[in-house]
Scaffold this motif. Structure first.
Motif, PDB file in Angstrom:
ATOM      1  N   GLY A  29       0.709  -1.169  -0.194  1.00 39.75           N
ATOM      2  CA  GLY A  29      -0.075  -0.169   0.224  1.00 39.75           C
ATOM      3  C   GLY A  29       0.814   1.096   0.102  1.00 39.75           C
ATOM      4  N   LYS A  30       2.044   1.132  -0.039  1.00 39.70           N
ATOM      5  CA  LYS A  30       2.978   2.137  -0.031  1.00 39.70           C
ATOM      6  C   LYS A  30       4.022   2.607  -0.872  1.00 39.70           C
ATOM      7  CE  LYS A  30       2.531   3.243   5.063  1.00 39.70           C
ATOM      8  NZ  LYS A  30       1.528   4.221   5.056  1.00 39.70           N
ATOM      9  N   ARG A  31       5.011   1.535  -0.968  1.00 43.31           N
ATOM     10  CA  ARG A  31       6.136   1.858  -1.860  1.00 43.31           C
ATOM     11  C   ARG A  31       6.735   0.151  -2.428  1.00 43.31           C
ATOM     12  NH1 ARG A  31      10.883   4.279  -0.879  1.00 43.31           N
ATOM     13  NH2 ARG A  31      12.319   2.870  -0.683  1.00 43.31           N
ATOM     14  N   VAL A  32       7.677   0.234  -3.322  1.00 40.44           N
ATOM     15  CA  VAL A  32       8.264  -0.848  -3.610  1.00 40.44           C
ATOM     16  C   VAL A  32       9.600  -0.335  -4.478  1.00 40.44           C
ATOM     17  CG1 VAL A  32       7.058  -0.861  -6.152  1.00 40.44           C
ATOM     18  CG2 VAL A  32       8.059  -2.756  -5.426  1.00 40.44           C
ATOM     19  N   VAL A  33      10.512  -1.387  -4.339  1.00 37.93           N
ATOM     20  CA  VAL A  33      11.933  -1.058  -4.788  1.00 37.93           C
ATOM     21  C   VAL A  33      12.453  -2.217  -5.360  1.00 37.93           C
ATOM     22  CG1 VAL A  33      14.246  -0.607  -4.134  1.00 37.93           C
ATOM     23  CG2 VAL A  33      12.437   0.494  -2.722  1.00 37.93           C
ATOM     24  N   GLY A  34      12.854  -1.879  -6.940  1.00 37.38           N
ATOM     25  CA  GLY A  34      13.270  -2.935  -7.733  1.00 37.38           C
ATOM     26  C   GLY A  34      14.414  -2.547  -8.355  1.00 37.38           C
ATOM     27  N   LEU A  35      15.063  -3.615  -9.048  1.00 34.01           N
ATOM     28  CA  LEU A  35      16.409  -3.174  -9.754  1.00 34.01           C
ATOM     29  C   LEU A  35      16.407  -3.805 -11.103  1.00 34.01           C
ATOM     30  CD1 LEU A  35      18.856  -4.795  -7.019  1.00 34.01           C
ATOM     31  CD2 LEU A  35      18.148  -2.433  -7.466  1.00 34.01           C
ATOM     32  N   LYS A  36      17.115  -3.185 -11.839  1.00 32.55           N
ATOM     33  CA  LYS A  36      17.374  -3.276 -13.375  1.00 32.55           C
ATOM     34  C   LYS A  36      18.686  -3.238 -13.640  1.00 32.55           C
ATOM     35  CE  LYS A  36      16.993  -3.348 -18.131  1.00 32.55           C
ATOM     36  NZ  LYS A  36      17.648  -4.657 -18.509  1.00 32.55           N
ATOM     37  N   ASN A  37      19.413  -4.393 -14.150  1.00 31.35           N
ATOM     38  CA  ASN A  37      20.744  -4.478 -14.330  1.00 31.35           C
ATOM     39  C   ASN A  37      20.937  -4.115 -15.903  1.00 31.35           C
ATOM     40  OD1 ASN A  37      21.876  -5.132 -11.900  1.00 31.35           O
ATOM     41  ND2 ASN A  37      20.718  -7.221 -12.101  1.00 31.35           N
ATOM     42  N   VAL A  38      21.777  -3.267 -16.218  1.00 34.63           N
ATOM     43  CA  VAL A  38      21.672  -2.752 -17.518  1.00 34.63           C
ATOM     44  C   VAL A  38      23.196  -3.380 -18.276  1.00 34.63           C
ATOM     45  CG1 VAL A  38      21.949  -0.933 -19.227  1.00 34.63           C
ATOM     46  CG2 VAL A  38      20.745  -0.988 -17.116  1.00 34.63           C
ATOM     47  N   THR A  39      22.935  -4.294 -19.254  1.00 28.94           N
ATOM     48  CA  THR A  39      24.206  -4.807 -19.862  1.00 28.94           C
ATOM     49  C   THR A  39      24.381  -4.368 -21.322  1.00 28.94           C
ATOM     50  OG1 THR A  39      23.253  -6.918 -20.874  1.00 28.94           O
ATOM     51  CG2 THR A  39      23.754  -6.847 -18.355  1.00 28.94           C
ATOM     52  N   ILE A  40      25.579  -4.658 -22.046  1.00 33.79           N
ATOM     53  CA  ILE A  40      25.834  -4.205 -23.372  1.00 33.79           C
ATOM     54  C   ILE A  40      25.048  -5.057 -24.089  1.00 33.79           C
ATOM     55  CG2 ILE A  40      27.839  -5.631 -23.369  1.00 33.79           C
ATOM     56  CD1 ILE A  40      27.262  -2.070 -25.011  1.00 33.79           C
ATOM     57  N   ASN A  41      24.404  -6.199 -23.817  1.00 35.64           N
ATOM     58  CA  ASN A  41      23.716  -7.204 -24.400  1.00 35.64           C
ATOM     59  C   ASN A  41      22.324  -6.665 -24.625  1.00 35.64           C
ATOM     60  OD1 ASN A  41      25.852  -8.983 -24.895  1.00 35.64           O
ATOM     61  ND2 ASN A  41      25.402  -9.814 -22.892  1.00 35.64           N
ATOM     62  N   GLU A  42      21.770  -5.648 -24.124  1.00 40.76           N
ATOM     63  CA  GLU A  42      20.477  -5.013 -24.456  1.00 40.76           C
ATOM     64  C   GLU A  42      20.157  -4.714 -25.809  1.00 40.76           C
ATOM     65  OE1 GLU A  42      18.206  -4.440 -21.581  1.00 40.76           O
ATOM     66  OE2 GLU A  42      19.666  -4.672 -20.020  1.00 40.76           O
ATOM     67  N   PRO A  43      19.246  -5.117 -26.421  1.00 43.45           N
ATOM     68  CA  PRO A  43      18.846  -5.103 -27.890  1.00 43.45           C
ATOM     69  C   PRO A  43      18.866  -3.579 -28.411  1.00 43.45           C
ATOM     70  CG  PRO A  43      17.499  -6.575 -27.073  1.00 43.45           C
ATOM     71  CD  PRO A  43      17.948  -5.858 -26.007  1.00 43.45           C
ATOM     72  N   CYS A  44      18.644  -2.564 -27.652  1.00 45.99           N
ATOM     73  CA  CYS A  44      18.517  -1.090 -27.989  1.00 45.99           C
ATOM     74  C   CYS A  44      19.673  -0.691 -28.092  1.00 45.99           C
ATOM     75  CB  CYS A  44      17.780  -0.434 -26.925  1.00 45.99           C
ATOM     76  SG  CYS A  44      18.706  -0.447 -25.128  1.00 45.99           S
ATOM     77  N   PHE A  45      20.948  -0.998 -27.727  1.00 46.09           N
ATOM     78  CA  PHE A  45      22.215  -0.583 -27.907  1.00 46.09           C
ATOM     79  C   PHE A  45      22.787  -0.981 -29.152  1.00 46.09           C
ATOM     80  CE2 PHE A  45      22.700  -1.225 -23.031  1.00 46.09           C
ATOM     81  CZ  PHE A  45      22.307   0.232 -22.814  1.00 46.09           C
ATOM     82  N   GLN A  46      22.187  -1.704 -29.978  1.00 43.63           N
ATOM     83  CA  GLN A  46      22.774  -1.986 -31.526  1.00 43.63           C
ATOM     84  C   GLN A  46      22.454  -0.721 -32.246  1.00 43.63           C
ATOM     85  OE1 GLN A  46      20.788  -5.259 -33.314  1.00 43.63           O
ATOM     86  NE2 GLN A  46      21.129  -6.418 -31.445  1.00 43.63           N
ATOM     87  N   GLY A  47      21.266   0.189 -31.822  1.00 45.51           N
ATOM     88  CA  GLY A  47      21.014   1.532 -32.441  1.00 45.51           C
ATOM     89  C   GLY A  47      21.021   2.609 -31.833  1.00 45.51           C
ATOM     90  N   HIS A  48      21.261   2.606 -30.504  1.00 37.87           N
ATOM     91  CA  HIS A  48      21.055   3.724 -29.530  1.00 37.87           C
ATOM     92  C   HIS A  48      22.342   3.732 -28.496  1.00 37.87           C
ATOM     93  CE1 HIS A  48      19.066   6.326 -26.448  1.00 37.87           C
ATOM     94  NE2 HIS A  48      18.404   6.639 -27.621  1.00 37.87           N
ATOM     95  N   PRO A  50      25.570   2.779 -31.243  1.00 39.56           N
ATOM     96  CA  PRO A  50      26.542   2.078 -31.101  1.00 39.56           C
ATOM     97  C   PRO A  50      28.014   2.408 -30.545  1.00 39.56           C
ATOM     98  CG  PRO A  50      25.410   1.678 -33.197  1.00 39.56           C
ATOM     99  CD  PRO A  50      25.133   2.926 -32.206  1.00 39.56           C
ATOM    100  N   GLU A  51      28.249   3.680 -30.811  1.00 32.62           N
ATOM    101  CA  GLU A  51      29.565   4.076 -30.444  1.00 32.62           C
ATOM    102  C   GLU A  51      29.727   4.660 -28.934  1.00 32.62           C
ATOM    103  OE1 GLU A  51      32.477   3.409 -31.974  1.00 32.62           O
ATOM    104  OE2 GLU A  51      31.054   2.348 -33.527  1.00 32.62           O
ATOM    105  N   HIS A  52      28.409   4.938 -28.658  1.00 31.24           N
ATOM    106  CA  HIS A  52      28.138   5.542 -27.223  1.00 31.24           C
ATOM    107  C   HIS A  52      26.753   4.967 -26.708  1.00 31.24           C
ATOM    108  CE1 HIS A  52      28.705   8.995 -24.392  1.00 31.24           C
ATOM    109  NE2 HIS A  52      27.326   9.280 -24.561  1.00 31.24           N
ATOM    110  N   PRO A  53      26.891   3.917 -26.188  1.00 31.21           N
ATOM    111  CA  PRO A  53      25.631   3.339 -25.737  1.00 31.21           C
ATOM    112  C   PRO A  53      24.969   4.101 -24.530  1.00 31.21           C
ATOM    113  CG  PRO A  53      27.456   1.870 -25.010  1.00 31.21           C
ATOM    114  CD  PRO A  53      27.735   2.986 -25.964  1.00 31.21           C
ATOM    115  N   ILE A  54      23.471   4.325 -24.617  1.00 29.22           N
ATOM    116  CA  ILE A  54      22.790   4.928 -23.588  1.00 29.22           C
ATOM    117  C   ILE A  54      21.418   4.372 -23.843  1.00 29.22           C
ATOM    118  CG2 ILE A  54      21.671   7.254 -23.009  1.00 29.22           C
ATOM    119  CD1 ILE A  54      23.782   8.768 -24.285  1.00 29.22           C
ATOM    120  N   LEU A  55      20.902   3.874 -22.508  1.00 26.11           N
ATOM    121  CA  LEU A  55      19.660   3.532 -22.261  1.00 26.11           C
ATOM    122  C   LEU A  55      18.487   4.556 -22.673  1.00 26.11           C
ATOM    123  CD1 LEU A  55      18.339   0.574 -21.680  1.00 26.11           C
ATOM    124  CD2 LEU A  55      17.940   1.420 -19.422  1.00 26.11           C
TER     125      LEU A  55
END
Length: 143
Positions: A29-48, A50-55
């Motif tokens: 009823g109040k809050r939640v805390v979650g984690l997301k680990n960001v790796t170079i294998n994220e599909p978005c980094f192929q185009g966002h 390639p030389e400067h990957p940013i999520l």
């Protein structure tokens, strides 16, 4: 705490769109805390980008929404035959870039529940610094 197996029981998302790796805190009823680990294998980094990957910010917001969805599904008796629908975003701000190797700590607080619409205020952090914040709204429907 919830590991990825429990999260997958609750959310319909799968690779490459399951963006929550672990839930580390739930205060019903109040809050939640979650984690997301960001790796170079994220599909978005192929185009966002390639030389400067940013999520992309939209993926950070989606991760925040998924953490909020886990929270609502576990805090209320919504039922396991429901799916969440993202219905709104307000006050979204992106403060710093998120890069491969970062772990995003997502903190979502329940603001209200009115007529089946859940409203959450959330912030995403990397190394204790805010990278994004937004107010998100979701509802639930039969699968």
């Amino acid at each position: 705490m919830m590991d990825i197996r429990k999260i997958m029981e609750l959310l319909p998302h799968r690779y490459p769109f399951l963006l929550v790796d672990r839930i580390i805190e739930v205060v019903p009823g109040k809050r939640v805390v979650g984690l997301k680990n960001v790796t170079i294998n994220e599909p978005c980094f192929q185009g966002h980008f390639p030389e400067h990957p940013i999520l992309p910010g939209v993926l950070i917001v989606e991760a925040m929404a998924q953490v909020g969805g886990v929270f609502a599904l576990t805090s209320d008796n919504i039922g396991e035959n429901k799916v969440s629908y993202f219905v709104g975003i307000d006050k979204a701000r992106f403060r710093r870039p998120v890069r491969p190797g970062d772990t995003i700590r997502i903190e979502m607080e329940q603001v209200s529940v009115k007529r089946g619409i859940y409203t959450f205020a959330g912030k995403a952090y990397v190394d204790g610094k805010v990278v994004a914040e937004a107010q998100l709204m979701a509802t639930f429907a039969d699968k």
